[in-house]
Structure formats: structure tokens, C-alpha cells
Design an enzyme around this catalytic site. Structure first.
Site, PDB file in Angstrom:
ATOM      1  N   GLU A 163      45.594 -26.377 -18.032  1.00  0.00           N
ATOM      2  CA  GLU A 163      44.697 -27.091 -16.945  1.00  0.00           C
ATOM      3  C   GLU A 163      45.325 -27.853 -15.990  1.00  0.00           C
ATOM      4  O   GLU A 163      44.865 -29.115 -15.910  1.00  0.00           O
ATOM      5  CB  GLU A 163      43.653 -27.747 -18.007  1.00  0.00           C
ATOM      6  N   GLN A 175      52.250 -41.149 -17.381  1.00  0.00           N
ATOM      7  CA  GLN A 175      52.137 -40.239 -18.333  1.00  0.00           C
ATOM      8  C   GLN A 175      53.481 -39.699 -18.902  1.00  0.00           C
ATOM      9  O   GLN A 175      53.660 -39.591 -20.227  1.00  0.00           O
ATOM     10  CB  GLN A 175      51.318 -38.959 -17.431  1.00  0.00           C
TER      11      GLN A 175
HETATM   12  C1  LIG Z   1      44.290 -32.169 -16.546  1.00  0.00           C
HETATM   13  S1  LIG Z   1      45.703 -32.724 -16.789  1.00  0.00           S
HETATM   14  C2  LIG Z   1      46.548 -31.759 -17.938  1.00  0.00           C
HETATM   15  C3  LIG Z   1      47.581 -32.260 -18.552  1.00  0.00           C
HETATM   16  C4  LIG Z   1      48.058 -31.342 -19.623  1.00  0.00           C
HETATM   17  N1  LIG Z   1      48.395 -30.082 -19.176  1.00  0.00           N
HETATM   18  C5  LIG Z   1      47.346 -31.301 -21.107  1.00  0.00           C
HETATM   19  O1  LIG Z   1      46.872 -30.091 -21.108  1.00  0.00           O
HETATM   20  O2  LIG Z   1      47.105 -32.276 -21.591  1.00  0.00           O
HETATM   21  C6  LIG Z   1      46.733 -32.311 -15.171  1.00  0.00           C
HETATM   22  C7  LIG Z   1      48.125 -32.660 -15.085  1.00  0.00           C
HETATM   23  O3  LIG Z   1      48.607 -32.034 -14.019  1.00  0.00           O
HETATM   24  C8  LIG Z   1      49.655 -32.637 -13.549  1.00  0.00           C
HETATM   25  N2  LIG Z   1      49.950 -32.370 -12.221  1.00  0.00           N
HETATM   26  C9  LIG Z   1      49.145 -32.114 -11.072  1.00  0.00           C
HETATM   27  N3  LIG Z   1      49.789 -31.831  -9.925  1.00  0.00           N
HETATM   28  C10 LIG Z   1      51.345 -31.874 -10.504  1.00  0.00           C
HETATM   29  C11 LIG Z   1      52.387 -31.437  -9.472  1.00  0.00           C
HETATM   30  N4  LIG Z   1      52.440 -31.259  -8.328  1.00  0.00           N
HETATM   31  N5  LIG Z   1      53.748 -31.644 -10.172  1.00  0.00           N
HETATM   32  C12 LIG Z   1      53.579 -31.850 -11.452  1.00  0.00           C
HETATM   33  N6  LIG Z   1      52.737 -32.170 -12.295  1.00  0.00           N
HETATM   34  C13 LIG Z   1      51.238 -32.135 -11.686  1.00  0.00           C
HETATM   35  C14 LIG Z   1      49.337 -34.103 -13.566  1.00  0.00           C
HETATM   36  O4  LIG Z   1      50.076 -35.029 -13.409  1.00  0.00           O
HETATM   37  C15 LIG Z   1      48.755 -34.189 -14.960  1.00  0.00           C
HETATM   38  O5  LIG Z   1      49.510 -34.549 -16.009  1.00  0.00           O
END
Ligand SMILES: C[S@@+](CC[C@H](N)C(=O)[O-])C[C@H]1O[C@@H](n2cnc3c(N)ncnc32)[C@H](O)[C@@H]1O
Length: 264
Positions: free
Chosen positions: A141, A100
Site C-alpha cells: 500500500e 517511522q
Molecule cells: C500507507 S503507508 C504503508 C506503510 C507500510 N507499507 C505498511 O504496510 O504498513 C505508505 C508508506 O509509503 C512510504 N513512502 C511513500 N513514498 C515513498 C518514497 N518515495 N520512498 C520511500 N517510502 C515512501 C511512506 O513513508 C509510508 O511509510
């Protein structure tokens, strides 16, 4: 009996593996904003990911020239929308997924905002910036991936300047009581999306309040999900690769907003 390798995998490693694997499919089907609901100004407004991000930024009180974190930034769609809407802002995006972060960097170059963007592989419980150095911390999200929301909001509060805000736009579990079927659907939703636990908006407000933030919340009046559901269908009217993996996600959820201000 000893645990299998998968049982011992940390939440962070599991989430990184999930997004490393699925992100190219998500981008092909749904574009660069990985959100199941898009915020709209009114019920009949067109669903537009960048417009949704801009509405959220306005709600957060964002102004041009600010330093911003996009925590859980995905492949950079919301981050680039923010930088295009605020041409003097700078942004650090944080994701667990190296795939990503690389896709986000490519998008920033394409949208000509790369000089003000930095995408970092890291954990949003340990943001890669100094204390009191940021004006806004956005979570779009992605808070359901946190095993420890209280720690998440403490970390956001740490990096905010006085007067700055945390802004969360997320999927929350509908307030209990839940039927057994609803509880099962929520857990199935978490399992499908590799979430740790989708909590309620009230639980998030308590965690943010415990971090010393002044909190207000609401359920959005207008959110569209047609674009997201449409992205799951192919031209032949059957589920595409994205749909085959994720069509079965109907759970008792609400789309909610949390604004947490770090008071001076
Ligand atoms: C459903 S996607 C949403 C992505 C973005 N915010 C969007 O609106 O397009 C969830 C995101 O949360 C990130 N994520 C989950 N846990 C995380 C953590 N502990 N630290 C950083 N990122 C995290 C994932 O890598 C992913 O990029």
C-alpha cells in the site's frame, strides 16, 4: 504571483511531513500495519495484519534465508511479520519518514528481529542496496506515492537477482470509465492520504512490464477492511483522532496484487 513555500515543497518532503506527523496517531489507533485492506485466505477468515503479510509473502514466492526489501515500510509491522515468519531472512526497510524509521526500529527490537532488520530513511526510487543483491522487493500500500511508477519498477528490477520478484499489494483505482463524481472521489482520496496519484492495476502492470519484469496481476478475492474502519472509532462509538482525519475516504478503488519476476 510567486509560489508559496508549500507549493514548492517536493512530493517527498510533503509525504515525509505527512507520515512524521500522523504516524503516532495511526499506531495508537490501528497498530503497526498501515494498510486499509487485509488479504484473507477465504471470505470468512479473521482479519489479521501479520497473516495478510504472510499470504503476500507466500504469493511472492519468498523462502527462508532470503534478502528482502520492504519499500515504503511504514512503522515496520509488515517487515517484522516477514522476519518472524522467515527466521533466517534479512530485510532492509525504506521510508521517507524519520519518525517511522525510528518506530520501526523499536518494533523490531520488541519483536526480537532487530539483528536481521535495517530501517533506512530514503526514497524507494533509489534503494540503498547493490544491483542484483535482493530476492524480493515488497510494496505494501505505497506505490500511489510514486510520481513516476516506471522509474519505481526499474529501480526494483535493478536490485533484484534473476529469479527474484517484486510484490505489490496495493489500492488501485477501479478501471475507467469513471463518472465525474468517481474521478473527484479518487482525487480527494489522493489529497487526503498525501498520495501523488492512485493509478490502475493495468497502468502498474504496464510500468512494471516496461522495466523488463514478467508481470502477472489479479484483484484479490478476499480482502477485509473492517479492522481499518474500526480503528477509526473510539470506545464511545464516535470517530477518534484517526477517524476525524480520515473517515471520509470512500473512493472507487480495488485491492490488487502485482507480481513482477526478473527473468534469468
Ligand atoms: C500507507 S503507508 C504503508 C506503510 C507500510 N507499507 C505498511 O504496510 O504498513 C505508505 C508508506 O509509503 C512510504 N513512502 C511513500 N513514498 C515513498 C518514497 N518515495 N520512498 C520511500 N517510502 C515512501 C511512506 O513513508 C509510508 O511509510
Amino acid at each position: 504571483m510567486s509560489a508559496s513555500i508549500d507549493d514548492r515543497e517536493s512530493d517527498a518532503a510533503r509525504i515525509a511531513r505527512f507520515y512524521d506527523g500522523w504516524s503516532p496517531t495511526f499506531v495508537a489507533a490501528a497498530g503497526h500495519t498501515f494498510q486499509s485492506g487485509l488479504v484473507k485466505a477465504q471470505a470468512d477468515a479473521h482479519e489479521d495484519p501479520d497473516a495478510s503479510t504472510r499470504l503476500c509473502a507466500a504469493q511472492a514466492g519468498m523462502r527462508d534465508g532470503e534478502q528482502v526489501i520492504d519499500a515504503g515500510c511504514g512503522v515496520g509491522g509488515p517487515a517484522c511479520a516477514l522476519l518472524q515468519a522467515y527466521p533466517r531472512a534479512t530485510l532492509v526497510g525504506v521510508t521517507l519518514s524519520p519518525v517511522q524509521a525510528a518506530l520501526a526500529q523499536q518494533l523490531a527490537l520488541k519483536r526480537r528481529v532487530a539483528d536481521r532488520a535495517q530501517f533506512v530513511v530514503g526514497d524507494y526510487h533509489a534503494l540503498p542496496v547493490d544491483p542484483a543483491s535482493c530476492d524480493r522487493v515488497f510494496f505494501f500500500e505505497c506505490t500511489g506515492y510514486s510520481p513516476d511508477p516506471a522509474r519505481l519498477y526499474r529501480e526494483a528490477a535493478r536490485v533484484l537477482r534473476p529469479g527474484g520478484t517484486v510484490y505489490v499489494k496495493d489500492v488501485f483505482a477501479k478501471p475507467p470509465p469513471w463518472t465525474e463524481a468517481e474521478a473527484a472521489k479518487l482525487r480527494a482520496f489522493d489529497a487526503l492520504w498525501a498520495c501523488v496519484r492512485t493509478g490502475t492495476l493495468d497502468e502498474a502492470a504496464s510500468a512494471a512490464g516496461a522495466a523488463g519484469l514478467e508481470v502477472r496481476t489479479r484483484v484479490y478475492p478476499h480482502v477485509g477492511t473492517a479492522r481499518f474502519l474500526g480503528a477509526m472509532m473510539g470506545d464511545d462509538g464516535r470517530p477518534n483522532a484517526f477517524g476525524r482525519g480520515f473517515l471520509d475516504t470512500l473512493a472507487p478503488i480495488v485491492f490488487g496484487e502485482l507480481i513482477g519476476e526478473k527473468t534469468p
